[in-house]
Design an enzyme around this catalytic site. Sequence first.
Site, mmCIF file in Angstrom:
data_model
loop_
_atom_site.group_PDB
_atom_site.id
_atom_site.type_symbol
_atom_site.label_atom_id
_atom_site.label_comp_id
_atom_site.label_asym_id
_atom_site.label_seq_id
_atom_site.Cartn_x
_atom_site.Cartn_y
_atom_site.Cartn_z
ATOM 1 N N SER A 183 48.267 73.726 37.694
ATOM 2 C CA SER A 183 47.518 73.107 36.597
ATOM 3 C C SER A 183 47.324 71.599 36.691
ATOM 4 O O SER A 183 46.534 71.031 35.951
ATOM 5 C CB SER A 183 48.175 73.438 35.255
ATOM 6 O OG SER A 183 47.790 74.724 34.836
ATOM 7 N N LYS A 227 48.525 64.949 28.257
ATOM 8 C CA LYS A 227 48.007 66.280 27.952
ATOM 9 C C LYS A 227 48.468 66.708 26.556
ATOM 10 O O LYS A 227 49.558 66.333 26.121
ATOM 11 C CB LYS A 227 48.546 67.245 29.033
ATOM 12 C CG LYS A 227 47.893 68.606 29.097
ATOM 13 C CD LYS A 227 48.435 69.371 30.321
ATOM 14 C CE LYS A 227 47.949 70.812 30.386
ATOM 15 N NZ LYS A 227 48.447 71.514 31.588
ATOM 16 N N SER A 246 44.985 73.964 34.217
ATOM 17 C CA SER A 246 44.758 73.713 32.814
ATOM 18 C C SER A 246 44.691 72.240 32.416
ATOM 19 O O SER A 246 44.184 71.931 31.352
ATOM 20 C CB SER A 246 45.877 74.385 32.022
ATOM 21 O OG SER A 246 47.124 73.770 32.323
#
Lengths: 481, 482
Positions: free
Chosen positions: B169, B70, B145
């Site tokens: 997330s 990420k 996310s």
Amino acid sequence: MTNIKYEPVIGLEVHVQLKTKTKAFCGCANEFGSKENTNICPVCLGLPGSLPVLNAQVLVGAARVALALDCTIRHFIKFDRKNYFYPDLPKNFQISQFDMPLSENGHLDIKVDGISPKRIRIKRVHLEEDAGKLMHPEGSISSLVDFNRAGTPLLEIVTEPDIYSPEEAYAYLSDLKLMLQYLDISDCDMEKGSLRCDANISIRPAGETKLGTKAELKNMNSFKAVKAALEYEIKRQAQSLDAGERIVQETRLWDEKKEVTLPMRSKEEAHDYRYFPEPDLPPFTFTDADIEGMRNSLPELPQQRLRRFVENFGLGEKDAAVLIADKELADFFEACVEIYNEPKKISNWISGPVLFNMNSRNSSFGALRLTPGHLTDLICLVEDGTVSNLVGKDILAQMLAAGSAPKDIVREKNLAQVSGADELNEIIEEVIAANKKSVDDYACGKENALMFLVGQVMKRSGGKANPKVARSLLAERLKRT
Amino acid sequence: MKLNFLTAHELLEPPGQGSISSGDIVSDLKGRIESVEPKVKAYARQPFFEKALNQKLEAGWLKGLPVSIKDNICSDGDLTECASRILCGFVAPYDATVVKKLREQGALIFGKTNMDEFAFGSSCENSAFHPTHNPWDLDRVPGGSSGGSAAAVAADEAIMALGSDTGGSIRQPAALCGVVGMKPTYGRVSRYGLIAFASSLDQIGPMTKDVRDNALLLKAIAGHDEKDATSVKTPVPDYLASLEKGVKGMRVGIPKEYFIEGMDPEVREAVNAAKAKLSSLGVKFIEVSLPHTEYAVAVYYIIATAEASSNLARFDGVQYGFRAAVKTDGAEPGLISMYKQTRGQGFGQEAKRRIILGTYVLSSGYYDAYYSRALMVRALIKQDFDKVFNECDLILTPTSPSAAFKIGEKTDDPLSMYLSDIYTISVNLAGLPALSLPCGFTKASLPIGMQILGRPFAEEDIYRLAFAYEQSTHWHKEKPKL
């Protein structure tokens, strides 16, 4: 001017940098004077993703100071974030302690003017990290930041409003600094910024118990500046009150050149620091045993040492105070006593000739290159009559200049005192021959003339004649004329 | 078959002889990315095709396997921008501990995946770069996310990926994209090098095609780290070794507060079917109660935004990232203008909303009413779980109240967006481990996920249950048509 007498009420906030190997929350060297931005890493730069880890040495150091100030140490230690924006603060928050400081409720017993005892209560002692340093190169519209200092462990020591004069403030700072030096925890150098002091001050009519409105004074760069700023502020506040004005609660900056305090722009003070517990640092716990262990490992503190010097060595309070006021000096004194068990004589030599030389050279004791062995040898040479007291002082100055041993100086420069009758009588004959008038005066009963003649003998011998022996030989010789 | 469609464990132990080269995997991934990435947009920027191939690999059991990470995880020398304009151009000068560990064990850092800016969001629409699309339906969100990591794994544009989870997330996008995502126990994985959202809630975790890969990746990144004071010393078990121990006699709790109105009936049905399947494997189900569940979202948005407002203060244009061209009208010092304009232009809408919210709840006069109270309720939520875990070993819940929603559907309604994390948030508040894995599809062929929660450091038990279930279903084998 009206006739109201005012009494100032002062509280001090001292920030001390702890002299640890590494910074508080990372492994960077904690050093003063390195090239800009060399002692830095992602953590003290507050780079995205970096995390603080508490250096255990810092916590123990801070706790020792708190214990030396007789504070109560908390068993549960947590840190908080103090949020504000400033370019020298890389994370835009400072790791500090808010509602649960490391320790509270201590005191420091000070000696005002070195004599009068007074107890100053300590409100709290807490740990935090220092910020970086802004630099404003001349002629540039940009400012630069040096982050070497960012993350340096700082101890904040806050007093209760127990200080009633600038002199007391000065004494508190001196005694606090001395204590910190005994703990070997900080350089306490205000010029390098390793010790900083802010002062809260208000005044009130003498006898009044309610506190007046206070001003916070910042930007003092020496103990003397603290004293001067307080003196100025007392006058300023008194004049305002006399003129029927109200004192405004504000932060004022000391202007060293103009010797005045000036208000800081009020916008810069309007902070809501939004303190909350630092989530990156789990709370730390001290057990009773931890705290007792630290308490027991405290070194002897200045006032304890003073008592010991008075009680064990029979020194006067004043003489002892001179010695303990410089840890190196006191250590040196003890090392001398170890070699030559005449504490009073040693104390006299140190407080007298040694300090005289130190002050006249404007040097620190450490820079004098004096060893305990050399000083005690010198004292012995004087005591056994090898050299006179006067020559001894002269030898001391030469020792300090060359770093050499007193016996070597005596030998090389042939300074040994002359006590032999043969040698002295020779000089006495010369003196008598050259000072007929004084010899006659003495014969007529003028006792003073003898002293003059002894002085002449001393002079002719280059100061080496033993004055006692010379005097009796001379008196004997004159009787015979 | 192209190598990018395989799992990590298949690539590590290919059937037959020989081994697979890292270069071959990267080249197949590259082909896949070239064909589907324009539609999915899972990555924050182009992955390191050449760099990945030229990278000097450490010898290790991960044998050059590519891992996508990420965009909020630092890797030395790479852009790490948190999908935010304010970190525009920020090249991390160091490796996050998870990255360092992966490299030491022979893995290859392949690329940075898209996300909601600073992990603020549940849809990947709050990215300063571009929204990511759900590979199962390109009109829908991948969740967030960590939506980029989830979509990349689901679309076979990644072999496996790392996400971060502050309130769901990892798990919510895993559910919405039909992959497996684990939020480990707080302190299990080092956060050093993870650009913080909410320090007391954040954890990095694996997002993979199946449970075995997930256990494998967690094994590689878990463990104590001296650089993270909140990481714990508890030894890391061999998650792979215990996968197949079975689930007979396991007691699994079903919290009654989680099966509520507003939950999509298709989700309810899928989770109930999974329950039945697990019962047939020998799992015992009991109803349990987590009475403070209804406060979780409120508590979360106070604590998470409070921490975020402080964590994000460092993005000010001074040291790195974006700095606005400062216009000053002279009324204000240049520095204050620089702060205001940099942050005003650098942060997106949702980031600003959360910074303002967090600043507010920490303000003097409001602190006690919000932040202090939230901490107390957080402790009660944790207590709920402690009590329940006296009665059962694990807890089973849906991961998200609904399957993937349409892009743009909730962007104007932050509250309904916040509620899509309702099942995942309590886990972060309590610091527990939880995993989401596929448990079916809606009629519209959208993946549905279920969540398994465990006691602190019970990742092993969670994997056992998840693996047993996965072995008896085919959900993880389904591929989106792209």
